[in-house]
Design a protein around this motif. Structure first.
Motif, PDB file in Angstrom:
ATOM      1  N   ARG A   1       0.810  -1.214   0.000  1.00 13.84           N
ATOM      2  CA  ARG A   1       0.000   0.000   0.000  1.00 13.84           C
ATOM      3  C   ARG A   1       0.848   1.270   0.000  1.00 13.84           C
ATOM      4  O   ARG A   1       0.424   2.305  -0.523  1.00 13.84           O
ATOM      5  CB  ARG A   1      -0.919  -0.007   1.233  1.00 13.84           C
ATOM      6  CG  ARG A   1      -1.900   1.159   1.300  1.00 13.84           C
ATOM      7  CD  ARG A   1      -2.878   0.972   2.449  1.00 13.84           C
ATOM      8  NE  ARG A   1      -3.823   2.083   2.545  1.00 13.84           N
ATOM      9  CZ  ARG A   1      -3.601   3.180   3.255  1.00 13.84           C
ATOM     10  NH1 ARG A   1      -2.471   3.316   3.944  1.00 13.84           N
ATOM     11  NH2 ARG A   1      -4.517   4.141   3.301  1.00 13.84           N
ATOM     12  N   ASN A   2       2.059   1.200   0.574  1.00 14.06           N
ATOM     13  CA  ASN A   2       2.901   2.393   0.670  1.00 14.06           C
ATOM     14  C   ASN A   2       3.874   2.539  -0.493  1.00 14.06           C
ATOM     15  O   ASN A   2       4.785   3.362  -0.450  1.00 14.06           O
ATOM     16  CB  ASN A   2       3.654   2.412   1.998  1.00 14.06           C
ATOM     17  CG  ASN A   2       4.605   1.223   2.156  1.00 14.06           C
ATOM     18  OD1 ASN A   2       4.583   0.292   1.343  1.00 14.06           O
ATOM     19  ND2 ASN A   2       5.419   1.243   3.193  1.00 14.06           N
TER      20      ASN A   2
ATOM     21  N   ASN B   1       0.470   8.154   1.726  1.00 14.89           N
ATOM     22  CA  ASN B   1       0.711   6.746   2.050  1.00 14.89           C
ATOM     23  C   ASN B   1       2.134   6.310   1.749  1.00 14.89           C
ATOM     24  O   ASN B   1       2.544   5.230   2.179  1.00 14.89           O
ATOM     25  CB  ASN B   1      -0.231   5.835   1.238  1.00 14.89           C
ATOM     26  CG  ASN B   1      -1.697   6.110   1.505  1.00 14.89           C
ATOM     27  OD1 ASN B   1      -2.087   6.307   2.644  1.00 14.89           O
ATOM     28  ND2 ASN B   1      -2.496   6.126   0.447  1.00 14.89           N
ATOM     29  N   SER B   2       2.885   7.134   1.009  1.00 13.13           N
ATOM     30  CA  SER B   2       4.113   6.641   0.375  1.00 13.13           C
ATOM     31  C   SER B   2       5.362   7.455   0.700  1.00 13.13           C
ATOM     32  O   SER B   2       6.343   7.387  -0.054  1.00 13.13           O
ATOM     33  CB  SER B   2       3.908   6.629  -1.146  1.00 13.13           C
ATOM     34  OG  SER B   2       3.503   7.922  -1.605  1.00 13.13           O
TER      35      SER B   2
ATOM     36  N   GLN C   1       1.058   8.437  -6.119  1.00 13.74           N
ATOM     37  CA  GLN C   1       1.768   8.318  -4.845  1.00 13.74           C
ATOM     38  C   GLN C   1       3.257   8.368  -5.163  1.00 13.74           C
ATOM     39  O   GLN C   1       3.744   7.622  -6.008  1.00 13.74           O
ATOM     40  CB  GLN C   1       1.434   7.000  -4.139  1.00 13.74           C
ATOM     41  CG  GLN C   1       0.005   6.882  -3.711  1.00 13.74           C
ATOM     42  CD  GLN C   1      -0.260   5.702  -2.769  1.00 13.74           C
ATOM     43  OE1 GLN C   1      -1.285   5.689  -2.104  1.00 13.74           O
ATOM     44  NE2 GLN C   1       0.636   4.728  -2.705  1.00 13.74           N
TER      45      GLN C   1
END
Length: 318
Positions: free
Chosen positions: A103-104, A256-257, A212
């Motif tokens: 997710r990251n 998120n990243s 991201q």
């Protein structure tokens, strides 16, 4: 669950943070009903295609066809090209070595499908409500009205309609005023024509792509200083880039990243996307900048292919 209950949940205050822009006063509810080419696509450059790597091609393709109304334009052994009225918008591919991205990871935040007008946005919402499409958010961004969801493998999707450009507000520095306010989904739903939904309307396009990335200063240096896009808005942890005073064709965030490194080719999610230039001089300037900075690129599919600092592929073409 009846339609009103469904929409009541979707309009809850917790869902108002779809894209993460600062709050502000509400814009007028002027509706765009023209069927002319969307303003986003008339600018010096715009996003015209996105390519996702998936693990279950049939599942994901089926979702984009039945829930979003895209049609299959081309099939290959490893993928499909989907679009609207013969215009390619989304390529899906898979392979034996594909692995799910964390997710990251750097990559896709969402692909944003731009409707020709607000009526088509309402018509899609009515379809979603009657087919139990799970929504994740809905926001009034002043310049646009947007609905958020994800495909079966977690790739973010925005379905939106722009308000007319002449009602947007610009600051003295040229940046556009945006916000994240609660969108009244019930009112939007009730405004939809009571006719049969037959898929995405002609003129639907990818209005923008939201990424991201690992850090914002590096994103600014690449998208503004190398490719020549203008920063149209800022928010903690995010920049919004565009050409020709659009609100954004590309966005980048680190929500998120933060600190993410480069993607690998076998990773699910966003493989690459395309920027098409209406202004060939702007394209030539961007390509010259790549050469000046010795950024690796190659001619591919009638354009110039390169990767951004996080390994996300990008094709520049006219």
């Amino acid at each position: 669950m009846d339609r009103r209950a469904f929409l009541g949940i979707a309009t809850g205050s917790a869902l108002a943070a779809g894209a993460g822009t600062p709050s502000s006063s509400r814009a007028g509810d002027t509706q765009m009903t023209t069927t002319e080419t969307s303003y986003a696509l008339t600018r010096p450059a715009y996003v015209d295609h996105s390519h996702l790597v998936v693990t279950d091609l049939a599942l994901v393709s089926g979702f984009y066809q039945t829930m979003l109304g895209l049609t299959v334009i081309e099939k290959t052994a490893s993928g499909e090209v989907l679009g609207v009225n013969g215009t390619p918008l989304l390529t899906l591919t898979t392979g034996k070595d594909v692995r799910t991205a964390p997710r990251n990871a750097a990559g896709l935040f969402h692909t944003a499908f731009l409707m020709p007008d607000r009526t088509e946005l309402a018509r899609w919402l009515r379809h979603a409500a009657h087919n139990n499409v799970a929504l994740e958010g809905a926001s009034d961004h002043l310049v646009s009205e947007a609905i958020y969801l994800s495909d079966p493998e977690g790739n973010g999707i925005e379905i939106y309609a722009d308000r007319p450009h002449d009602v947007w507000k610009f600051h003295q520095d040229g940046q556009v005023e945006m916000a994240t306010l609660r969108l009244d989904l019930q009112a939007l739903y009730e405004s939809a024509p009571q006719d049969a939904w037959t898929g995405m309307a002609d003129g639907t396009a990818i209005g923008h792509i939201h990424l991201q990335v690992g850090n914002i200063p590096e994103a600014d240096a690449f998208y503004r200083d190398v490719l020549g896009l203008k920063i149209m808005a800022r928010y903690p942890g995010a920049s919004f880039f565009a050409t020709g005073d659009y609100h954004h064709h590309v966005a980048a965030n680190i929500w998120n990243s933060r600190g993410a490194g480069a993607r690998t080719e076998a990773m699910t999610g966003l493989s690459d996307y395309a920027l098409r230039f209406n202004d060939t001089a702007a394209l030539d300037k961007a390509v010259a900048k790549l050469d000046e900075l010795e950024i690796k690129s190659e001619k591919r599919n009638g354009g110039v292919f390169l990767r951004d600092p996080w390994g996300i592929g990008l094709t520049l073409s006219a």
